[in-house]
Design an enzyme around this catalytic site. Structure first.
Site, PDB file in Angstrom:
ATOM      1  CD  GLN A 121      13.952 -40.572  17.144  1.00 19.78           C
ATOM      2  OE1 GLN A 121      13.495 -40.642  18.208  1.00 19.78           O
ATOM      3  NE2 GLN A 121      15.087 -40.406  16.945  1.00 19.78           N
ATOM      4  CB  SER A 135      14.519 -28.602   0.598  1.00 20.78           C
ATOM      5  OG  SER A 135      15.042 -29.664  -0.576  1.00 20.78           O
ATOM      6  CD  GLN A 136      19.555 -33.524   4.023  1.00 20.19           C
ATOM      7  OE1 GLN A 136      19.490 -34.502   3.243  1.00 20.19           O
ATOM      8  NE2 GLN A 136      20.089 -33.529   5.159  1.00 20.19           N
ATOM      9  NE  ARG A 210      -7.716 -36.297  20.315  1.00 18.22           N
ATOM     10  CZ  ARG A 210      -8.843 -36.833  19.798  1.00 18.22           C
ATOM     11  NH1 ARG A 210      -9.416 -36.210  18.663  1.00 18.22           N
ATOM     12  NH2 ARG A 210      -9.243 -38.149  20.096  1.00 18.22           N
ATOM     13  NE  ARG A 219       8.335 -40.135  19.534  1.00 14.04           N
ATOM     14  CZ  ARG A 219       8.989 -41.083  18.894  1.00 14.04           C
ATOM     15  NH1 ARG A 219       9.857 -41.625  19.548  1.00 14.04           N
ATOM     16  NH2 ARG A 219       8.572 -41.404  17.864  1.00 14.04           N
TER      17      ARG A 219
END
Length: 254
Positions: A121, A135-136, A210, A219
């Site tokens: 999201q 990072s995976q 901004r 959100r």
């Protein structure tokens, strides 16, 4: 592996250079937030005034706060509102949607213990944001690795014992499957395919003012966003307002 909770830390934010602080007679304290009298302003306000007045003033940007600072920061607002005439100018700029001048004020955050669902999201907000994400592929999430396995975020609505038991047992099972895949030689970049959206991650995020105001307006609580990202929106607002208190009036107002 374990359940984890969100942590948001402000790592850095816009500060005037030593050259500009000396020019404006700032205090010697390295972390002092305010310009010394007669100009009572935060670093962000000084930058905002410089950017806004550059558009309308014959002065050079480097001269604006020095020459016009007392006029704006040293006098009451002429619109009858609260604060100084600089506050009046900031209100006028936001009301007129000339908020590109707020892009010069930036904030860098350490965002830790958030879900991959939130990350998906969050990265939809791209203009004015920069992300560096754990990072995976390179951070191995096996039980025997340095990570100790993947941590996870439990959604707010999973709040009864039966549902929570199912959720936690599923996380444990997915950890076992991940470990088994790695045991059979599957590289971490492919074994990660079975990790859930609940998997916790960490990121460093930089955004300009901004962009943050726009993010918050979309959100914040009451706008229909998922609970975790509304919590992030509030944490970001709190971090920004702590170092630049004048911005509080504009969150949710754009």
């Amino acid at each position: 592996m374990a359940e984890t909770t969100m942590s948001v830390t402000l790592l850095a934010h816009t500060q005037l250079t030593e050259q500009m602080r000396d020019k404006l007679f700032m205090c010697d304290e390295p972390f002092d937030a305010y310009v010394a009298p007669p100009i009572d302003a935060t670093h962000g306000q000084a930058v905002a005034l410089s950017a806004i007045r550059t558009c309308y003033s014959p002065l050079k940007p480097s001269e604006i706060v020095e020459v016009e600072g007392d006029k704006y920061f040293g006098k009451q607002a002429t619109d009858g509102g609260t604060g100084t005439d600089a506050d009046r100018l900031f209100r006028q700029i936001v009301a007129s949607k000339h908020t590109s001048t707020m892009e010069h004020i930036t904030f860098t955050f350490a965002v830790e213990g958030v879900s991959r669902a939130l990350l998906a999201q969050l990265t939809r907000h791209r203009v004015g944001f920069s992300f560096s994400v754990q990072s995976q592929r390179y951070v191995k999430l096996g039980s025997g690795d340095k990570s100790g396995g993947f941590d996870y975020v439990v959604p707010e609505t999973i709040n009864n014992s039966a549902a929570l038991d199912i959720f936690v047992e599923t996380m444990k099972r997915l950890q076992q499957v991940y470990d088994m895949l790695r045991h059979y030689g599957i590289p971490s970049e492919d074994a990660r395919a079975i990790l859930p959206n609940a998997t916790a991650t960490n990121l460093t995020m930089t955004a300009n003012l901004r962009a943050l105001l726009d993010f918050y307006s979309k959100r914040r609580k009451g706008r229909g966003a998922q609970h975790e990202i509304t919590e992030l929106a509030e944490r970001l607002r709190e971090c920004v307002v702590e170092v630049e208190p004048w911005t509080d009036a504009f969150f949710g107002g754009m």
